[in-house]
Each structure stands twice: as structure tokens, then as C-alpha cells.
Design a protein around this motif. Structure first.
Motif, mmCIF file in Angstrom:
data_model
loop_
_atom_site.group_PDB
_atom_site.id
_atom_site.type_symbol
_atom_site.label_atom_id
_atom_site.label_comp_id
_atom_site.label_asym_id
_atom_site.label_seq_id
_atom_site.Cartn_x
_atom_site.Cartn_y
_atom_site.Cartn_z
ATOM 1 N N THR A 26 34.768 30.515 49.398
ATOM 2 C CA THR A 26 35.180 31.196 48.176
ATOM 3 C C THR A 26 35.906 32.483 48.510
ATOM 4 N N LYS A 27 36.553 33.051 47.521
ATOM 5 C CA LYS A 27 37.281 34.303 47.723
ATOM 6 C C LYS A 27 36.334 35.434 48.092
ATOM 7 N N GLY A 28 35.162 35.444 47.513
ATOM 8 C CA GLY A 28 34.168 36.473 47.824
ATOM 9 C C GLY A 28 33.733 36.402 49.279
ATOM 10 N N GLU A 29 33.508 35.172 49.768
ATOM 11 C CA GLU A 29 33.131 35.013 51.176
ATOM 12 C C GLU A 29 34.251 35.438 52.099
ATOM 13 N N LYS A 30 35.472 35.081 51.757
ATOM 14 C CA LYS A 30 36.625 35.513 52.562
ATOM 15 C C LYS A 30 36.702 37.029 52.617
ATOM 16 N N PHE A 31 36.501 37.664 51.470
ATOM 17 C CA PHE A 31 36.551 39.125 51.404
ATOM 18 C C PHE A 31 35.443 39.735 52.269
#
Length: 118
Positions: free
Chosen positions: A31-36
Motif C-alpha cells: 500500500t501507499k502507506g507501507e511504501k511511505f
């Protein structure tokens, strides 16, 4: 009738049943949160390592300066010791008396010497 049964059987063969997707169970999307969070963690580790290396470099240079100053201090102490020996040698009363008598032509009169008390 045989003709009709054949058509039904033919239609059944063309109908495809949906296959269960096993790939979907094993594939996990990031997810984008994990990437961030991963990007933030990598940047944090990078900055921490840069800070650590710069701190070690500063400590190394300070240690070199301390060693240099200690070396300079030992050299200056040696020079000061030699100068103290020269002062002790040159300030002997016999030497001062001989220079005053031989080079400057002075004479010593014992009755004109006054001793000042403390």
C-alpha cells in the motif's frame, strides 16, 4: 432425440467454469502507506549513518589535534627546562661579580654595602 441430446452436451463443453485464483492469495500488494513508511525508514537509516560517520570523523580530528598539542607541550616543557638551566647558570653570584669587576671595571667596597632587613 439423439440430435437434441448432442446439442446439450456440446453446449456444456463450451461453458467454462471459473477457476479459483490461487495467485491472488499469494500476491500481496504494497500500500501507499507501507511504501511511505519504508521510504521514511530507509531515509532515517541513511541520515543516522551519515550523522554517525560525521561524528566519528570529528572525534578522529579532535584526537589528532590533542596528540599534536601534547607533543607541542612536551617540546615546550623541554625548551623551558633548558632555559631554566641557562638562567641558573647565568645568575650565579660569582659570574655576576667577575663580569662587574673584569668587564665593567667596578670595585667592591665592603663598608658601603647595606643589608636591608625584611
Amino acid at each position: 432425440m439423439s440430435n437434441l441430446a448432442y446439442k446439450v452436451q456440446q453446449q456444456r463443453t463450451f461453458v467454462e467454469q471459473p477457476k479459483p485464483t490461487e495467485d491472488r492469495l499469494f500476491k500481496r500488494k504494497i500500500t501507499k502507506g507501507e511504501k511511505f513508511l519504508w521510504t521514511l525508514a530507509v531515509c532515517g537509516l541513511f541520515l543516522a549513518s551519515v550523522y554517525l560517520v560525521s561524528t566519528y570523523a570529528t572525534v578522529f580530528t579532535l584526537n589528532e589535534e590533542i596528540e599534536q598539542l601534547q607533543s607541542d607541550l612536551k617540546t615546550q616543557e623541554k625548551v623551558n627546562g633548558e632555559l631554566e638551566q641557562q638562567v641558573a647558570k647565568l645568575s650565579r653570584p660569582e659570574r655576576i661579580f667577575s663580569i662587574a669587576k673584569n668587564e665593567l671595571g667596578m670595585t667592591f667596597k665592603e663598608n658601603s654595602v647595606k643589608v636591608i632587613g625584611k
